[in-house]
Each structure stands twice: as structure tokens, then as C-alpha cells.
Scaffold this motif. Structure first.
Motif, PDB file in Angstrom:
ATOM      1  N   ILE A  87      41.288  -6.989  11.535  1.00 14.56           N
ATOM      2  CA  ILE A  87      41.623  -7.644  12.803  1.00 14.56           C
ATOM      3  C   ILE A  87      40.582  -8.706  13.143  1.00 14.56           C
ATOM      4  CG2 ILE A  87      41.835  -7.288  15.290  1.00 14.56           C
ATOM      5  CD1 ILE A  87      43.085  -4.534  14.620  1.00 14.56           C
ATOM      6  N   VAL A  88      39.296  -8.378  12.945  1.00 11.22           N
ATOM      7  CA  VAL A  88      38.228  -9.346  13.229  1.00 11.22           C
ATOM      8  C   VAL A  88      38.358 -10.557  12.317  1.00 11.22           C
ATOM      9  CG1 VAL A  88      35.733  -9.721  13.098  1.00 11.22           C
ATOM     10  CG2 VAL A  88      36.626  -7.659  14.179  1.00 11.22           C
ATOM     11  N   LEU A  89      38.545 -10.314  11.023  1.00 10.34           N
ATOM     12  CA  LEU A  89      38.671 -11.429  10.071  1.00 10.34           C
ATOM     13  C   LEU A  89      39.916 -12.257  10.365  1.00 10.34           C
ATOM     14  CD1 LEU A  89      37.542  -9.739   6.749  1.00 10.34           C
ATOM     15  CD2 LEU A  89      36.286 -11.366   8.149  1.00 10.34           C
ATOM     16  N   GLN A  90      40.982 -11.573  10.744  1.00  5.34           N
ATOM     17  CA  GLN A  90      42.203 -12.307  11.100  1.00  5.34           C
ATOM     18  C   GLN A  90      41.942 -13.209  12.299  1.00  5.34           C
ATOM     19  OE1 GLN A  90      45.041 -12.214   9.352  1.00  5.34           O
ATOM     20  NE2 GLN A  90      45.951 -13.743  10.675  1.00  5.34           N
ATOM     21  N   GLY A  91      41.185 -12.715  13.267  1.00  8.77           N
ATOM     22  CA  GLY A  91      40.820 -13.534  14.424  1.00  8.77           C
ATOM     23  C   GLY A  91      39.974 -14.728  14.014  1.00  8.77           C
ATOM     24  N   GLU A  92      39.011 -14.505  13.128  1.00  7.96           N
ATOM     25  CA  GLU A  92      38.173 -15.609  12.646  1.00  7.96           C
ATOM     26  C   GLU A  92      39.019 -16.649  11.916  1.00  7.96           C
ATOM     27  OE1 GLU A  92      34.831 -16.275  12.842  1.00  7.96           O
ATOM     28  OE2 GLU A  92      34.612 -14.613  14.248  1.00  7.96           O
ATOM     29  N   LEU A  93      39.895 -16.187  11.042  1.00  3.74           N
ATOM     30  CA  LEU A  93      40.748 -17.120  10.290  1.00  3.74           C
ATOM     31  C   LEU A  93      41.711 -17.858  11.210  1.00  3.74           C
ATOM     32  CD1 LEU A  93      41.519 -15.009   7.097  1.00  3.74           C
ATOM     33  CD2 LEU A  93      39.957 -16.940   7.315  1.00  3.74           C
ATOM     34  N   THR A  94      42.203 -17.165  12.208  1.00  3.26           N
ATOM     35  CA  THR A  94      43.093 -17.817  13.166  1.00  3.26           C
ATOM     36  C   THR A  94      42.338 -18.896  13.933  1.00  3.26           C
ATOM     37  OG1 THR A  94      44.384 -15.791  13.400  1.00  3.26           O
ATOM     38  CG2 THR A  94      44.626 -17.429  15.138  1.00  3.26           C
ATOM     39  N   GLY A  95      41.116 -18.583  14.337  1.00  2.00           N
ATOM     40  CA  GLY A  95      40.289 -19.577  15.035  1.00  2.00           C
ATOM     41  C   GLY A  95      40.020 -20.791  14.164  1.00  2.00           C
ATOM     42  N   THR A  96      39.678 -20.558  12.909  1.00  2.00           N
ATOM     43  CA  THR A  96      39.423 -21.660  11.985  1.00  2.00           C
ATOM     44  C   THR A  96      40.687 -22.471  11.768  1.00  2.00           C
ATOM     45  OG1 THR A  96      37.733 -20.332  10.885  1.00  2.00           O
ATOM     46  CG2 THR A  96      38.576 -22.242   9.687  1.00  2.00           C
ATOM     47  N   SER A  97      41.791 -21.782  11.620  1.00  5.21           N
ATOM     48  CA  SER A  97      43.073 -22.474  11.442  1.00  5.21           C
ATOM     49  C   SER A  97      43.402 -23.343  12.652  1.00  5.21           C
ATOM     50  CB  SER A  97      44.182 -21.441  11.214  1.00  5.21           C
ATOM     51  OG  SER A  97      45.441 -22.064  11.176  1.00  5.21           O
ATOM     52  N   GLU A  98      43.142 -22.809  13.842  1.00  2.00           N
ATOM     53  CA  GLU A  98      43.382 -23.584  15.065  1.00  2.00           C
ATOM     54  C   GLU A  98      42.460 -24.797  15.128  1.00  2.00           C
ATOM     55  OE1 GLU A  98      45.757 -23.215  17.428  1.00  2.00           O
ATOM     56  OE2 GLU A  98      46.581 -21.654  16.146  1.00  2.00           O
ATOM     57  N   ASP A  99      41.211 -24.631  14.676  1.00  2.10           N
ATOM     58  CA  ASP A  99      40.288 -25.765  14.647  1.00  2.10           C
ATOM     59  C   ASP A  99      40.806 -26.864  13.728  1.00  2.10           C
ATOM     60  OD1 ASP A  99      38.593 -24.539  16.417  1.00  2.10           O
ATOM     61  OD2 ASP A  99      37.155 -23.856  14.877  1.00  2.10           O
ATOM     62  N   TYR A 100      41.282 -26.468  12.560  1.00  3.37           N
ATOM     63  CA  TYR A 100      41.819 -27.465  11.620  1.00  3.37           C
ATOM     64  C   TYR A 100      43.084 -28.124  12.172  1.00  3.37           C
ATOM     65  CZ  TYR A 100      38.545 -26.396   7.890  1.00  3.37           C
ATOM     66  OH  TYR A 100      37.418 -26.251   7.145  1.00  3.37           O
ATOM     67  N   ARG A 101      43.919 -27.352  12.844  1.00  2.00           N
ATOM     68  CA  ARG A 101      45.127 -27.918  13.442  1.00  2.00           C
ATOM     69  C   ARG A 101      44.750 -28.936  14.527  1.00  2.00           C
ATOM     70  NH1 ARG A 101      47.826 -23.336  14.574  1.00  2.00           N
ATOM     71  NH2 ARG A 101      48.539 -23.283  12.438  1.00  2.00           N
ATOM     72  N   LEU A 102      43.744 -28.596  15.332  1.00  3.28           N
ATOM     73  CA  LEU A 102      43.261 -29.519  16.357  1.00  3.28           C
ATOM     74  C   LEU A 102      42.704 -30.786  15.723  1.00  3.28           C
ATOM     75  CD1 LEU A 102      42.492 -30.163  19.313  1.00  3.28           C
ATOM     76  CD2 LEU A 102      40.326 -29.001  18.871  1.00  3.28           C
ATOM     77  N   LEU A 103      41.927 -30.636  14.658  1.00  4.81           N
ATOM     78  CA  LEU A 103      41.368 -31.790  13.960  1.00  4.81           C
ATOM     79  C   LEU A 103      42.475 -32.660  13.376  1.00  4.81           C
ATOM     80  CD1 LEU A 103      38.735 -33.123  13.102  1.00  4.81           C
ATOM     81  CD2 LEU A 103      38.792 -31.722  11.038  1.00  4.81           C
ATOM     82  N   GLU A 104      43.500 -32.020  12.837  1.00  2.00           N
ATOM     83  CA  GLU A 104      44.634 -32.769  12.289  1.00  2.00           C
ATOM     84  C   GLU A 104      45.340 -33.564  13.391  1.00  2.00           C
ATOM     85  OE1 GLU A 104      48.765 -31.922   9.790  1.00  2.00           O
ATOM     86  OE2 GLU A 104      47.611 -30.237  10.584  1.00  2.00           O
ATOM     87  N   ASN A 105      45.554 -32.936  14.538  1.00  2.00           N
ATOM     88  CA  ASN A 105      46.194 -33.636  15.656  1.00  2.00           C
ATOM     89  C   ASN A 105      45.331 -34.789  16.155  1.00  2.00           C
ATOM     90  OD1 ASN A 105      48.410 -31.951  15.589  1.00  2.00           O
ATOM     91  ND2 ASN A 105      47.641 -30.578  17.163  1.00  2.00           N
ATOM     92  N   MET A 106      44.019 -34.563  16.208  1.00  2.00           N
ATOM     93  CA  MET A 106      43.123 -35.634  16.633  1.00  2.00           C
ATOM     94  C   MET A 106      43.170 -36.798  15.641  1.00  2.00           C
ATOM     95  SD  MET A 106      39.903 -33.365  18.034  1.00  2.00           S
ATOM     96  CE  MET A 106      38.751 -34.704  17.929  1.00  2.00           C
ATOM     97  N   ASN A 107      43.225 -36.486  14.345  1.00  2.00           N
ATOM     98  CA  ASN A 107      43.317 -37.540  13.335  1.00  2.00           C
ATOM     99  C   ASN A 107      44.618 -38.316  13.461  1.00  2.00           C
ATOM    100  OD1 ASN A 107      40.829 -37.080  12.163  1.00  2.00           O
ATOM    101  ND2 ASN A 107      41.615 -35.681  10.620  1.00  2.00           N
ATOM    102  N   LYS A 108      45.709 -37.623  13.743  1.00  2.00           N
ATOM    103  CA  LYS A 108      46.997 -38.309  13.918  1.00  2.00           C
ATOM    104  C   LYS A 108      46.945 -39.240  15.123  1.00  2.00           C
ATOM    105  CE  LYS A 108      49.960 -34.834  11.759  1.00  2.00           C
ATOM    106  NZ  LYS A 108      50.980 -33.800  11.986  1.00  2.00           N
ATOM    107  N   LEU A 109      46.393 -38.743  16.237  1.00  2.00           N
ATOM    108  CA  LEU A 109      46.291 -39.576  17.439  1.00  2.00           C
ATOM    109  C   LEU A 109      45.388 -40.780  17.202  1.00  2.00           C
ATOM    110  CD1 LEU A 109      46.085 -36.921  20.280  1.00  2.00           C
ATOM    111  CD2 LEU A 109      47.929 -38.515  19.828  1.00  2.00           C
ATOM    112  N   THR A 110      44.287 -40.556  16.500  1.00  2.00           N
ATOM    113  CA  THR A 110      43.381 -41.670  16.191  1.00  2.00           C
ATOM    114  C   THR A 110      44.085 -42.694  15.316  1.00  2.00           C
ATOM    115  OG1 THR A 110      41.509 -40.151  16.308  1.00  2.00           O
ATOM    116  CG2 THR A 110      41.132 -42.244  15.216  1.00  2.00           C
TER     117      THR A 110
END
Length: 179
Positions: A87-110
Motif C-alpha cells: 500500500i505504501v509503495l503503491q502510494g509512492e508510485l501513484t504520487g510519482t505518476s501524478e507528478d509525471y502527469r502534471l509535468l506532461e500537462n505543463m509541457n503541453k501548455l508550454t
């Protein structure tokens, strides 16, 4: 990374396990360890039922001392630990995945902003070329204005000279008249 959403709720429920669940785990461990290893029965204290008795002093109940529950089996503890770590690792991976998704969206907007800026700069360049072409078409007229200005300046100088000469003639004429 902090877990969010369902993972955070799962982690909170793990960290706040009610005493009833722990007691149930202990009871299950005690029954499984009795089935697996009968020689360990002496080490596991038995749960003593509550004895009630009434005294002649008005029916006061008394209770026996609580006995510590038996420790759960090491396999169950390991399985529980692995579940919680998952559960902890899943939370960490989910957080990292969300960070990458945010970065991808920021790159698209840029990228979109840069495309807009490119379009604006192309329009500015086109307008600047149009202005340069208009200035080039007006250049002969500007040259004529400069020539006229030079001619007016030379006529003005000639007028000043003529005025000065006429003043000299007038002064001479007045001088001759007085005689």
C-alpha cells in the motif's frame, strides 16, 4: 511523496487498527499455532472467561484479571507487513505518476504558449514587412520633401540677402536725398 485519495485512507485505516481487529488476529493466530504446533500450547496463555459471582453484599459482580493475548504467527505478521508495504509503495508510485502527469500537462501548455507566441511573432514580422514596403513606396515623396526644404532654405537666404541689400539702397537713397 504523500499518498492521496484512497491510498491515504487505506494507510490511515492501517495505522489506526481497532483493538477488536488485533484481538481477532491474536485469536486466529492462537488457533492456527495450536493446529500447527501442539508443543507450543504451553507457551500460549489461554483466554480466561469472565467469572461472575454475586456476594451477599448486594449482588456486586467481580471480574478476573485479563490475560495478554498470544502473539500472532510470524507468517501472518510478514503477510500483513507486505500488504502494508504494498500500500505504501503503491502510494509512492501513484504520487510519482501524478507528478509525471502534471509535468506532461505543463509541457503541453508550454508548447501551446510557444506556438501562440510563434504565431504572434509571424504576424508581427509580416506587419513589419508591410510597413517597410510602405516606407519604401513613400521614400520618393520624402526625398522630394527634403529637396523642397533645401530650396526653401536657399530662397530664405536669398530673401535675407535681398532684404539686407534693399536696406543698404534705402540708406543710400536717403543720404542722397538729404543733400
Amino acid at each position: 511523496m504523500a499518498a492521496t485519495g484512497d491510498d491515504a485512507a487505506a494507510m490511515d485505516s492501517i495505522s489506526r487498527a481497532p483493538a477488536a481487529q488485533l484481538a481477532a488476529l491474536n485469536a486466529a493466530a492462537a488457533s492456527s499455532s495450536q493446529a500447527e504446533a501442539p508443543e507450543d500450547v504451553a507457551e500460549i496463555p489461554a483466554v480466561v472467561p469472565k467469572k461472575t459471582s454475586t456476594n451477599s453484599d448486594g449482588g456486586v459482580e467481580t471480574a478476573e484479571e485479563a490475560v495478554e493475548p498470544a502473539e500472532p504467527d510470524i507468517n501472518e505478521l510478514c503477510a500483513d507487513m507486505f500488504e502494508k508495504m504494498a500500500i505504501v509503495l503503491q502510494g509512492e508510485l501513484t504520487g510519482t505518476s501524478e507528478d509525471y502527469r502534471l509535468l506532461e500537462n505543463m509541457n503541453k501548455l508550454t508548447s501551446l504558449k510557444y506556438m501562440e507566441m510563434k504565431d504572434i511573432s509571424i504576424n508581427i514580422s509580416r506587419n513589419l514587412q508591410d510597413l517597410n514596403n510602405k516606407y519604401a513606396s513613400l521614400q520618393p515623396y520624402l526625398d522630394q520633401i527634403n529637396q523642397i526644404e533645401e530650396q526653401v532654405s536657399s530662397l530664405e537666404q536669398a530673401a535675407y540677402k535681398l532684404d539686407a541689400y534693399s536696406k543698404k539702397l534705402e540708406a543710400r537713397f536717403k543720404k542722397l536725398e538729404k543733400r
